[in-house]
Design a protein around this motif. Structure first.
Motif, short mmCIF file in Angstrom:
data_model
loop_
_atom_site.label_atom_id
_atom_site.label_comp_id
_atom_site.label_asym_id
_atom_site.label_seq_id
_atom_site.Cartn_x
_atom_site.Cartn_y
_atom_site.Cartn_z
N ARG A 20 0.84 -0.82 0.01
CA ARG A 20 -0.27 -0.07 -0.22
C ARG A 20 0.90 1.13 -0.37
O ARG A 20 0.69 2.41 -0.50
N HIS A 21 1.99 1.51 0.34
CA HIS A 21 2.57 2.17 1.41
C HIS A 21 3.88 1.99 -0.43
O HIS A 21 5.44 3.72 -0.03
N GLY A 111 0.27 8.66 7.26
CA GLY A 111 -0.88 9.54 6.89
C GLY A 111 -0.76 11.03 7.00
O GLY A 111 -0.43 11.58 8.31
N ALA A 112 -1.17 11.75 5.62
CA ALA A 112 -1.55 13.14 6.22
C ALA A 112 -2.19 13.55 7.29
O ALA A 112 -2.24 14.26 8.13
N ALA A 178 -10.40 11.65 -4.54
CA ALA A 178 -10.83 12.61 -3.61
C ALA A 178 -10.75 13.32 -2.21
O ALA A 178 -9.83 13.48 -1.74
N ARG A 179 -10.77 12.36 -1.34
CA ARG A 179 -10.19 12.32 0.14
C ARG A 179 -9.03 12.50 -0.15
O ARG A 179 -8.22 12.83 0.89
N ILE A 180 -7.97 11.27 -0.58
CA ILE A 180 -6.66 11.11 -0.59
C ILE A 180 -6.31 12.61 -1.03
O ILE A 180 -4.84 13.10 -0.52
N ALA A 280 2.73 10.35 1.42
CA ALA A 280 1.80 9.08 1.74
C ALA A 280 0.60 9.04 1.11
O ALA A 280 -0.07 7.92 0.74
N ALA A 281 -0.16 10.44 0.50
CA ALA A 281 -1.45 10.61 0.57
C ALA A 281 -1.35 10.40 -1.36
O ALA A 281 -2.11 10.76 -1.42
N LEU A 282 0.09 10.87 -1.31
CA LEU A 282 -0.10 10.96 -3.08
C LEU A 282 0.19 10.09 -4.06
O LEU A 282 -0.21 9.61 -5.22
N MET A 283 0.02 8.29 -2.74
CA MET A 283 0.78 7.29 -3.03
C MET A 283 -0.48 6.57 -3.93
O MET A 283 -0.14 6.06 -4.91
N PRO A 284 -1.06 6.20 -3.41
CA PRO A 284 -2.29 5.48 -3.57
C PRO A 284 -2.20 6.72 -4.65
O PRO A 284 -2.89 5.67 -5.99
#
Length: 556
Positions: A20-21, A111-112, A178-180, A280-284
């Motif tokens: 995931r990361h 996470g952010a 959107a949430r990420i 961490a938020a950008l990776m997904p």
């Protein structure tokens, strides 16, 4: 997957969190070995050990359990090391989803939401989110905390923007993206962008931070960041991520450029938690990107990871710096960004220089120069960095040969119509002189002529930098070497003056690294000239309030 050696434990959770990361087994092992938690001795992890844990062939002991939780920013229950507590269960008593587990403070991949620092109000929780404790607040240098967010609106307005992004898409894959993205943008607001754009007396935009008014000839990068955050393009990209990833990447690149410039003002440490959180938020988003837009998204993520690698290195977190530089190299290669790939190799050479490893310093600098189709200023810098390695080894002939090559490449760079890439915004003729000064500084340890040349080059280079860069944390490194040059040349008064300049930068940015260098300089000077009046005055002023230092060093 082999049956777990520990009854009831699902080892595949470790693999899912790692993937995931976006980390490899080796990167996880390296990050564990370099964890810095007070009172905690990290285990000597290897990629083989991490692999055995993921396959269920070995059960992690207490130290590994704590390391995994800290690294992945999650709880022992989320990794299956213990049953969930009542407070960790969802609405009807079921376990809360792993993705909603509270991140650990200062986790390198947390996470952010955890890392934002509390400057922006939390977005109202969506109906399906369990309630959590208030977020951890990282230590921030007082000078970096503005009353208003830099992006031209107060904290309440920034929270409202994030809430608006969340509202239209609160379910499904688009809602998750959107949430990420909103979390990443929310973290960007907190990243220390400490200037609120204003309007000058004649109506032009102004984004100065030290009382300098804008020139009116266009807008500054911080105003551009404000427009990127507030513009319809970014809102549309968040609401419709599959169709608008290119626009999102463009807006993210503007925000990243603003953060690079702000680092010059406040130093690396205040930016480290939010930038890590943003990654961490950008990776997904990177992993979900498809089609023609993927290249743009991977490219901006590579730049972000490179920036995180620099921030970690500049704050002494070398292991985590290597993790992010490795990730940046992977993304830069996928994006086909040759200049960034060369820059990352160059950064790794810089890490070798920090540890005084001459062989890797020379070898990595040579590797960076072999990358084809690279901005000539990057090759010029790497030729100078290679020359620095030869100077450290005492090979003056080889150092001079590479300096001549660097001179030719700097001239080629000055004729380039495109200019330096955004991650090398500081490349300039003045910066080139600083690189020459470092080479002569090492050759001048036993050669007074070289020492005088080093002092002249370093002084001219510092004076040629723009004012904000002259007071940047990274510039203090060159002031430190200027002071060392004066010590080697037997000029204590000049050494004292340079030490005061470094101390002023250290206090302005709150940099522990610079403070340590200043202490080292003072010890050397005081040990060699203990009775000199300038040395006594230096000792007194270093022990005095910051204003006593700034009064004398502000013009340097």
């Amino acid at each position: 997957m082999a049956p777990s050696v520990h009854q009831g434990w699902d080892p595949d959770r470790l693999r899912r969190h790692r993937e995931r990361h976006g980390l490899t087994l080796d990167q996880v092992a390296d990050a564990i070995r370099n964890l810095r938690i007070e009172g905690f001795v990290p285990p000597s992890a290897t990629f083989q050990t991490v692999g055995r844990h993921e396959r269920g062939e070995s059960y992690p002991g207490p130290r590994y359990q704590r390391a995994y939780c800290h690294l992945f920013g999650t709880t022992p229950a989320a990794l299956g090391f213990r049953p969930p507590l009542p407070s960790e269960r969802g609405g009807r008593g079921g376990a809360a989803p792993e993705a909603l587990a509270a991140p650990a403070a200062s986790s390198p991949v947390a996470g952010a939401d955890k890392e934002r620092g509390g400057l922006v109000p939390r977005v109202p929780a969506l109906s399906h989110r369990p309630r959590r404790e208030p977020p951890w607040q990282p230590p921030v240098h007082p000078a970096t905390v503005p009353e208003d967010s830099v992006l031209g609106c107060g904290a309440d307005a920034a929270g409202a923007v994030a809430a608006e992004w969340l509202a239209p898409a609160s379910s499904g894959r688009a809602g998750a993206s959107a949430r990420i993205a909103a979390t990443a943008m929310d973290a960007a607001v907190v990243a220390g962008l400490a200037v609120k754009p204003g309007i000058g007396p004649s109506g032009e935009l102004s984004t100065g931070t030290d009382g300098d008014s804008g020139s009116g000839a266009g807008i500054g990068v911080e105003e551009a960041a404000a427009r990127a955050l507030d513009g319809d393009r970014l809102r549309a990209a968040v609401r419709y991520p599959r169709r608008s990833d290119v626009a999102l990447a463009e807006s993210l690149s503007v925000i990243l450029a603003a953060q690079r410039e702000i680092e010059d003002k406040v130093g690396s440490a205040p930016l480290l938690p939010p930038v890590t959180a943003q990654l961490a938020a950008l990776m997904p988003l990177v992993f979900e990107a498809r089609g023609p837009a993927r290249g743009a998204m991977v490219d901006v993520a590579a730049q972000w990871a490179q920036f995180a690698g620099w921030l970690h290195a500049n704050t002494g977190k070398i292991g985590q710096s290597r993790v992010w530089l490795d990730r940046a190299a992977e993304w830069a290669a996928e994006a086909g960004n040759a200049s960034l790939s060369a820059n990352i190799l160059s950064y790794k050479g810089h890490l070798a220089w920090e540890s005084r490893a001459v062989g890797p310093l020379i070898g990595l600098s040579q590797a960076a120069q072999r990358v084809p189709d690279v901005y000539p200023g990057q090759r010029a810098y790497d030729a100078g960095q290679e020359a620095r390695g030869y100077a450290m080894a005492g090979d003056a002939a080889a150092a001079d040969r590479k300096l001549l090559e660097a001179d030719r490449l700097w001239e080629e760079a000055s004729d380039s119509q495109d200019g330096p890439p955004p991650w090398s915004y500081y490349f300039s003729p003045a910066f080139a002189r600083l690189q020459h000064g470092l080479v002569h500084r090492f050759l001048g340890r036993h050669d007074p002529r070289r020492a005088r040349r080093a002092a002249a080059e370093l002084t001219a280079g510092m004076r040629g930098l723009p004012r904000d860069q002259r007071r940047a944390e990274w510039a203090a490194e060159y002031v430190y070497h200027l002071a060392v040059t004066y010590i080697d040349a037997g000029e204590p008064e000049q050494a004292c003056r340079a030490t005061l300049v470094a101390a002023s930068i250290g206090r302005a940015t709150g940099s522990r690294r610079v403070s340590s260098q200043v202490s080292h300089l003072h010890d050397r000077i005081a040990g060699r000239w203990p009775t000199l009046h300038a040395v006594t005055e230096l000792t007194e002023r270093l022990a005095s309030p910051a204003s006593a230092i700034d009064d004398d060093s502000s013009s340097d």
